[in-house]
Scaffold this active site. Structure first.
Site, short mmCIF file in Angstrom:
data_model
loop_
_atom_site.label_atom_id
_atom_site.label_comp_id
_atom_site.label_asym_id
_atom_site.label_seq_id
_atom_site.Cartn_x
_atom_site.Cartn_y
_atom_site.Cartn_z
N ASN A 153 0.81 -1.23 0.00
CA ASN A 153 0.00 0.00 0.00
C ASN A 153 0.84 1.27 0.00
O ASN A 153 0.48 2.26 -0.64
CB ASN A 153 -0.99 -0.02 1.17
N GLY A 229 2.05 -6.04 7.32
CA GLY A 229 1.15 -6.68 6.37
C GLY A 229 -0.13 -7.09 7.06
O GLY A 229 -0.48 -6.55 8.13
N THR A 231 -3.04 -9.34 9.08
CA THR A 231 -3.02 -10.05 10.37
C THR A 231 -2.85 -11.56 10.16
O THR A 231 -2.14 -12.22 10.93
CB THR A 231 -4.31 -9.71 11.15
N THR A 233 -1.27 -13.12 7.69
CA THR A 233 0.14 -13.38 7.36
C THR A 233 1.01 -13.20 8.60
O THR A 233 1.94 -13.97 8.84
CB THR A 233 0.64 -12.41 6.25
N GLU A 251 3.50 -5.32 12.41
CA GLU A 251 2.57 -4.20 12.20
C GLU A 251 1.48 -4.71 11.29
O GLU A 251 1.72 -4.96 10.10
CB GLU A 251 3.30 -3.02 11.53
N CYS A 285 -3.25 1.59 6.26
CA CYS A 285 -3.67 0.84 7.45
C CYS A 285 -4.31 1.76 8.48
O CYS A 285 -5.01 1.29 9.36
CB CYS A 285 -2.49 0.10 8.04
N GLU A 464 7.32 0.56 16.14
CA GLU A 464 8.36 1.10 15.28
C GLU A 464 8.50 2.59 15.62
O GLU A 464 7.79 3.11 16.45
CB GLU A 464 7.95 0.93 13.81
P1 NDP Z 1 0.19 -9.39 3.19
O1 NDP Z 1 0.17 -9.84 4.59
O2 NDP Z 1 -0.52 -10.20 2.17
O3 NDP Z 1 1.67 -9.24 2.65
C1 NDP Z 1 2.64 -8.43 3.31
C2 NDP Z 1 4.01 -8.91 2.90
O4 NDP Z 1 4.23 -10.22 3.38
C3 NDP Z 1 4.21 -8.99 1.38
O5 NDP Z 1 5.53 -8.66 1.06
C4 NDP Z 1 3.93 -10.46 1.12
O6 NDP Z 1 4.50 -10.89 -0.07
C5 NDP Z 1 4.61 -11.09 2.32
N1 NDP Z 1 4.17 -12.43 2.65
C6 NDP Z 1 3.00 -13.04 2.32
N2 NDP Z 1 2.98 -14.30 2.83
C7 NDP Z 1 4.14 -14.48 3.49
C8 NDP Z 1 4.71 -15.57 4.23
N3 NDP Z 1 4.07 -16.72 4.40
N4 NDP Z 1 5.93 -15.40 4.78
C9 NDP Z 1 6.58 -14.23 4.64
N5 NDP Z 1 6.11 -13.17 3.94
C10 NDP Z 1 4.89 -13.30 3.38
O7 NDP Z 1 -0.35 -7.88 3.22
P2 NDP Z 1 -0.64 -6.96 1.99
O8 NDP Z 1 0.58 -6.81 1.17
O9 NDP Z 1 -1.91 -7.42 1.36
O10 NDP Z 1 -0.88 -5.56 2.73
C11 NDP Z 1 -2.09 -5.16 3.26
C12 NDP Z 1 -2.12 -5.39 4.75
O11 NDP Z 1 -1.07 -4.70 5.39
C13 NDP Z 1 -3.39 -4.85 5.38
O12 NDP Z 1 -3.89 -5.79 6.29
C14 NDP Z 1 -2.92 -3.62 6.12
O13 NDP Z 1 -3.71 -3.24 7.20
C15 NDP Z 1 -1.55 -4.02 6.53
N6 NDP Z 1 -0.75 -2.85 6.83
C16 NDP Z 1 -0.42 -2.59 8.14
C17 NDP Z 1 0.29 -1.46 8.47
C18 NDP Z 1 0.70 -1.18 9.87
O14 NDP Z 1 1.58 -0.36 10.07
N7 NDP Z 1 0.10 -1.81 10.87
C19 NDP Z 1 0.70 -0.50 7.43
C20 NDP Z 1 0.32 -0.89 6.10
C21 NDP Z 1 -0.38 -2.03 5.82
P3 NDP Z 1 3.59 -10.94 -1.39
O15 NDP Z 1 2.97 -9.60 -1.56
O16 NDP Z 1 4.57 -11.25 -2.43
O17 NDP Z 1 2.59 -12.01 -1.14
#
Ligand code: NDP
Length: 483
Positions: A153, A229, A231, A233, A251, A285, A464
């Site tokens: 995002n 990412g 929750t 994941t 996060e 987020c 963070e």
């Molecule tokens: P994901 O959890 O799908 O992915 C996040 C990252 O993790 C990506 O690089 C993804 O790779 C990687 N990933 C996926 N599966 C695995 C695994 N099994 N092991 C290790 N890495 C993995 O999130 P999104 O990218 O869809 O992002 C959206 C989410 O992020 C929302 O829930 C949002 O709320 C959250 N978010 C939280 C923030 C915070 O500060 N709390 C800030 C911004 C977003 P790939 O994309 O290649 O699958």
């Protein structure tokens, strides 16, 4: 700095092809056309990256803080120098408006490096005196090789938010951007080469989360994971990393409340609420997706809010007058549309939006969606409980402060909350009572990089920002010297 036809991993100071020579496609969500190919890296590439990081660690961890400042600040300056190219790459990769990546994403990536380059020079440790007996002092030592994994995002913004403090504290990093938005991470690798970052200190691996991402998490030589990412994941990563006793910063998702009291500055609240609802298509987020309005101003708010939302232009991310660009991917658009269907089944009244937008010409296959405003839903329904992470908000009236707090705290998440009131005592009360890592009063998304950042409940573990990040990326050791 242009996006090449095929991206490369950045390992041991060089741009490298994936070991299996496999790539997959990276579409531009605003047109549906291919933007570039992404390395389909696997554990072999991660292993090479970890080896390079391990080799670089002894020298990097002993580099003086002045020298580290110089190199990290070079990276910051080069991000700024290449702002236009990076902003364009971010916009094409994520679908967000160019004006947004130019004014927010890339400047913030610059600030992240600049902030932590200087912060590490001010980072002091503690000393505890036992009079007549001993003196204790705390060494804060880098951890070693650490993993940084970030979402799509705010691609370069969040990637650098992790990498900069990890490097600043003397760690070597293996990092993975989201496969949805890998372009600016690739360009960052090129910038690091130009900036004189020693080989192996930072390694950037592209690929799928389940392959490349997971290989970083489970690698025995990776001592800490900083993850942003979803929750689900995050829970998967925690289940893999915890038995290996890795340090974890998670996060995660949010379902943030935006609580509007009748005594607020209505004009300021309305303008900011449009931004906090639909900024970056609701894919921040920290967006406030549950809007709770004091009953006495509910109708007034609803009319004014819907009027403003109707005026928002959804279109070509490169056009100056597009308020909203494309959703980050066609897959994510379908997921959001699925949530809107659920909302309808739950009895939602659609006040505005709810439908996919079909643009013309070059953009006809892009992933566009109307900003969507819903009302009439039960606070406990799925729409009000689950993270949608798109331009969809619900409106719900409340009777009094007690009810507003109960509604705000009624989800499994606790990332941020926004409160609109001119009653100072109430602001303090809500600051205390709301389950959130950040409570904004009469503002939204004001960020001071020195403050702790993170969530409670299912929104994450750890903080963070500022000293919190420098503490996370260092291991404290007490040295006790007897008199
Ligand atoms: P994901 O959890 O799908 O992915 C996040 C990252 O993790 C990506 O690089 C993804 O790779 C990687 N990933 C996926 N599966 C695995 C695994 N099994 N092991 C290790 N890495 C993995 O999130 P999104 O990218 O869809 O992002 C959206 C989410 O992020 C929302 O829930 C949002 O709320 C959250 N978010 C939280 C923030 C915070 O500060 N709390 C800030 C911004 C977003 P790939 O994309 O290649 O699958």
């Amino acid at each position: 700095m242009k996006i090449p036809a095929k991206l490369a991993n950045y390992i041991n100071g060089k741009l490298q092809t994936p070991s299996n020579k496999k790539y997959f496609d990276n579409p531009n969500p605003s047109t549906g056309k291919s933007l570039c190919k992404i390395p389909a890296s696997n554990e072999k590439d991660v292993s090479l990256a970890v080896k390079a990081a391990e080799k670089a660690f002894p020298a990097w961890s002993k580099t003086s803080s002045q020298e580290r400042f110089k190199i990290l600040n070079n990276i910051a300056e080069l991000i700024l120098k290449n702002l236009e190219d990076l902003a364009l790459a971010e916009s094409m990769d994520s679908g967000k408006p160019l004006w947004l990546s130019r004014s927010v994403d890339i400047p913030r990536a610059h600030q992240n490096f600049q902030f932590f380059a200087t912060a590490q020079m001010q980072f002091a440790s503690e000393s505890h005196h036992m009079p007549g007996e001993a003196i204790n002092y705390t060494l804060r030592q880098p951890i070693g090789v650490v993993g940084c994994i970030s979402p799509w995002n705010l691609p370069l913004y969040l990637f650098t938010w992790k990498i900069a403090p990890a490097l600043a504290t003397g760690n070597c990093v293996v990092a993975k951007p989201s496969e949805i938005t890998p372009c600016t991470a690739y360009l960052l690798g090129k910038i690091c080469i130009q900036a004189g970052l020693p080989a192996g200190v930072l390694n950037i691996i592209h690929g799928m989360g389940a392959d490349a991402g997971q290989a970083i998490v489970v690698h025995p030589k990776v001592k800490a994971i900083s993850f942003t990412g979803g929750t689900v994941t995050g829970a998967r990563i925690a289940s893999l990393a915890a038995p290996k006793f890795k340090k974890l910063s998670l996060e995660l998702g949010g379902k943030n409340p935006n609580i509007i009291f009748a005594d607020c500055d209505f004009k300021k609240m309305l303008k900011t609420t449009v931004a906090s609802s639909f900024g970056n298509n609701g894919q921040i987020c920290l967006c406030g997706s549950r809007i709770y309005i004091e009953a006495s101003i509910y109708e007034k708010f609803k009319r004014a809010f819907v009027k403003k939302v109707k005026q928002m232009k959804v279109g070509d991310p490169l056009a100056k007058d597009s308020n909203l660009g494309a959703i980050s991917s066609m897959g994510h658009l379908e997921k959001i549309l699925g949530h809107i269907e659920i909302a309808k089944e739950e009895g939602a009244k659609i006040l505005y939006g709810g439908k996919q937008i079909k643009l013309k010409g070059k953009y006809k296959n892009g992933a566009y969606l109307e900003p969507t405003v819903l009302e009439g839903l039960d606070p406990s329904c799925r729409t009000n409980q689950e993270e949608i992470f798109g331009p969809v908000v619900t409106l719900t009236p409340f009777k009094n402060e007690k009810q507003a707090i109960a509604l705000a705290n009624s989800t499994a998440y606790g990332l941020s909350a926004t409160v609109w009131t001119n009653d100072l005592n109430r602001a303090h009360r809500l600051g205390e009572e709301l389950d959130a890592g950040i409570v904004w009063v009469n503002c939204w998304l004001k960020r001071d990089l020195r403050t702790p950042f993170g969530g409670v409940k299912n929104s994450g573990v750890g903080r963070e920002g500022g000293w919190e990040a420098l503490r996370f990326f260092t291991e404290p050791k007490n040295v006790c010297i007897s008199y």
